[in-house]
Scaffold this motif. Structure first.
Motif, mmCIF file in Angstrom:
data_model
loop_
_atom_site.group_PDB
_atom_site.id
_atom_site.type_symbol
_atom_site.label_atom_id
_atom_site.label_comp_id
_atom_site.label_asym_id
_atom_site.label_seq_id
_atom_site.Cartn_x
_atom_site.Cartn_y
_atom_site.Cartn_z
ATOM 1 N N ARG A 50 0.816 -1.210 0.000
ATOM 2 C CA ARG A 50 0.000 0.000 0.000
ATOM 3 C C ARG A 50 0.853 1.266 0.000
ATOM 4 O O ARG A 50 0.628 2.182 -0.768
ATOM 5 C CB ARG A 50 -0.966 0.022 1.201
ATOM 6 C CG ARG A 50 -2.052 -1.054 1.163
ATOM 7 C CD ARG A 50 -3.055 -0.791 0.054
ATOM 8 N NE ARG A 50 -2.662 -1.360 -1.228
ATOM 9 C CZ ARG A 50 -3.048 -0.911 -2.416
ATOM 10 N NH1 ARG A 50 -3.852 0.116 -2.505
ATOM 11 N NH2 ARG A 50 -2.641 -1.500 -3.527
ATOM 12 N N PHE A 51 1.869 1.279 0.867
ATOM 13 C CA PHE A 51 2.690 2.484 0.999
ATOM 14 C C PHE A 51 3.343 2.848 -0.337
ATOM 15 O O PHE A 51 4.017 2.029 -0.950
ATOM 16 C CB PHE A 51 3.771 2.290 2.075
ATOM 17 C CG PHE A 51 4.571 3.538 2.359
ATOM 18 C CD1 PHE A 51 5.724 3.827 1.622
ATOM 19 C CD2 PHE A 51 4.168 4.429 3.341
ATOM 20 C CE1 PHE A 51 6.456 4.993 1.874
ATOM 21 C CE2 PHE A 51 4.896 5.584 3.610
ATOM 22 C CZ PHE A 51 6.043 5.867 2.868
ATOM 23 N N ALA B 178 3.806 11.039 2.154
ATOM 24 C CA ALA B 178 5.134 11.229 2.735
ATOM 25 C C ALA B 178 6.004 12.106 1.833
ATOM 26 O O ALA B 178 5.967 11.974 0.613
ATOM 27 C CB ALA B 178 5.812 9.881 2.949
ATOM 28 N N GLY B 179 6.766 13.005 2.461
ATOM 29 C CA GLY B 179 7.555 13.999 1.723
ATOM 30 C C GLY B 179 8.526 13.409 0.711
ATOM 31 O O GLY B 179 8.677 13.940 -0.395
ATOM 32 N N HIS B 180 9.194 12.306 1.074
ATOM 33 C CA HIS B 180 10.204 11.764 0.147
ATOM 34 C C HIS B 180 9.567 11.207 -1.122
ATOM 35 O O HIS B 180 10.224 11.119 -2.159
ATOM 36 C CB HIS B 180 11.106 10.733 0.830
ATOM 37 C CG HIS B 180 10.435 9.428 1.153
ATOM 38 N ND1 HIS B 180 9.610 9.267 2.243
ATOM 39 C CD2 HIS B 180 10.475 8.231 0.520
ATOM 40 C CE1 HIS B 180 9.174 8.016 2.275
ATOM 41 N NE2 HIS B 180 9.672 7.360 1.242
ATOM 42 N N LEU B 181 8.279 10.837 -1.049
ATOM 43 C CA LEU B 181 7.592 10.338 -2.252
ATOM 44 C C LEU B 181 7.374 11.482 -3.252
ATOM 45 O O LEU B 181 7.369 11.260 -4.467
ATOM 46 C CB LEU B 181 6.261 9.688 -1.874
ATOM 47 C CG LEU B 181 6.382 8.427 -1.017
ATOM 48 C CD1 LEU B 181 5.000 7.861 -0.694
ATOM 49 C CD2 LEU B 181 7.237 7.357 -1.705
ATOM 50 N N LEU C 71 14.498 5.067 -8.051
ATOM 51 C CA LEU C 71 13.233 5.777 -7.860
ATOM 52 C C LEU C 71 12.185 4.835 -7.273
ATOM 53 O O LEU C 71 11.491 5.184 -6.313
ATOM 54 C CB LEU C 71 12.742 6.369 -9.182
ATOM 55 C CG LEU C 71 13.578 7.515 -9.766
ATOM 56 C CD1 LEU C 71 12.925 8.071 -11.029
ATOM 57 C CD2 LEU C 71 13.781 8.638 -8.758
ATOM 58 N N VAL C 72 12.085 3.618 -7.840
ATOM 59 C CA VAL C 72 11.108 2.663 -7.334
ATOM 60 C C VAL C 72 11.450 2.275 -5.891
ATOM 61 O O VAL C 72 10.570 2.231 -5.018
ATOM 62 C CB VAL C 72 11.033 1.412 -8.237
ATOM 63 C CG1 VAL C 72 10.128 0.357 -7.620
ATOM 64 C CG2 VAL C 72 10.524 1.789 -9.627
ATOM 65 N N GLN D 18 8.545 1.906 2.110
ATOM 66 C CA GLN D 18 8.530 2.510 3.446
ATOM 67 C C GLN D 18 9.950 2.608 3.965
ATOM 68 O O GLN D 18 10.677 1.628 3.946
ATOM 69 C CB GLN D 18 7.717 1.632 4.394
ATOM 70 C CG GLN D 18 7.472 2.220 5.758
ATOM 71 C CD GLN D 18 6.020 2.629 5.938
ATOM 72 O OE1 GLN D 18 5.147 1.976 5.411
ATOM 73 N NE2 GLN D 18 5.774 3.699 6.684
ATOM 74 N N PRO D 19 10.401 3.785 4.428
ATOM 75 C CA PRO D 19 11.762 3.874 4.971
ATOM 76 C C PRO D 19 11.876 3.046 6.248
ATOM 77 O O PRO D 19 10.910 2.902 6.983
ATOM 78 C CB PRO D 19 11.946 5.363 5.266
ATOM 79 C CG PRO D 19 10.580 5.924 5.348
ATOM 80 C CD PRO D 19 9.692 5.071 4.498
ATOM 81 N N LEU D 20 13.058 2.470 6.501
ATOM 82 C CA LEU D 20 13.257 1.609 7.664
ATOM 83 C C LEU D 20 13.280 2.433 8.948
ATOM 84 O O LEU D 20 13.736 3.556 8.952
ATOM 85 C CB LEU D 20 14.584 0.852 7.533
ATOM 86 C CG LEU D 20 14.719 0.002 6.254
ATOM 87 C CD1 LEU D 20 16.156 -0.494 6.123
ATOM 88 C CD2 LEU D 20 13.753 -1.167 6.298
#
Lengths: 186, 186
Positions: free
Chosen positions: B86-87, B144-147, B177-178, B183-185
């Motif tokens: 989902r993320f 999320a900002g990094h996306l 990019l992918v 989700q960041p750890l």
């Protein structure tokens, strides 16, 4: 009939006037308002006087855009020279220059040209030759793969501004891009 | 005088023919070859028949571009539905869709429209309304900002392709990019 004084008007001054008037017309009414007749009239020369310097309208547009690139290049060089950190210096300068606000007049005439570049094959070729050459020039300091991602995101943000796409937390985002140009740890 | 059979030609079929012929003309000769007369002739109707469906050329171009957006949206929805994670699912679907090659014909007509969007205020408004709405729709999975940075870099890569800017290690870059959409750890 023109007086000898008028006939001796320096060619360089006329060329400069033609370029400046074209830029001014582009600010006011976009590229479509930059016609040979309008530019000639604004610069105080005849259509023949215009064609003496630029064989056709496209040649004037090309020259205007090349000046934008030269000026962009000068700005990059200034920023790079002032940057104490070598790694990623071109990419940092690029981020700063793309979003520099120089005053509404200059920005507007340049914006019209950048937009025209997106759909004009000749201007696109001028842009890609110039930028690919700069990439080669700065390969030693800016060849790392993640710096390419930072530059692409910079271009994406420029495009978002052009197309009115919402970019939340914009200041944070720009900080992330600049932070991304520093040497990765380890 | 037309036969009753011809006069009963379904309006929906005519509208479809006008849109399809406009797309075909755009592939061959760019947007400038999409004129009211050329499209009407190709669709086998009179100029009046054209104007019955589209009051002017811009209305046809707007409708064509809206169809491109609708089709882009359907593609995004298909990819999102097939994504187990989902993320970041909207951003991953966006990356895939932007670079999907559907065959030279379709790509070419769409490319002409995307380029026109960059300089046509009406199409830009259609694009920003559509995209900003999708951003809102997918805020929970993709806020999320990094996306945002990943999506901007995707747009930058699209622009680099359009303007012939060199992008070394392109496959690696797309993988990054992918990977950036996960989700960041921690």
């Amino acid at each position: 009939m023109d007086s000898p004084h008028k006939r001796k008007k320096q060619p360089e001054l006329v060329r400069r006037a033609l370029l400046d008037q074209a830029a001014r017309l582009a600010i006011g009414g976009g590229i479509s308002s930059v016609t040979v007749q309008a530019v000639a009239d604004a610069a105080g020369v005849t259509k023949g006087g215009f064609l003496h310097h630029f064989p056709h309208k496209q040649a004037l547009i090309d020259a205007l855009f090349q000046e934008v690139l030269d000026s962009f290049g000068d700005e990059l060089d200034r920023l790079i020279a002032a940057d104490a950190d070598r790694f990623g210096c071109f990419t940092r300068a690029y981020i700063t220059s793309v979003f520099a606000v120089e005053g509404p007049g200059r920005w507007s005439s340049q914006a019209a040209l950048w937009m025209l570049m997106l759909t004009d094959a000749t201007l696109r070729a001028l842009w890609s030759d110039w930028f690919n050459s700069r990439l080669g020039q700065h390969h030693e300091t800016d060849g790392a793969g993640h710096l390419a991602i930072v530059r692409l995101a910079t271009d994406g943000l420029w495009l978002a501004d052009l197309t009115n796409i919402e970019v939340p937390e914009r200041d944070w985002l720009l900080e992330q891009l600049v932070a991304g140009t520093r040497q990765p740890l380890g």
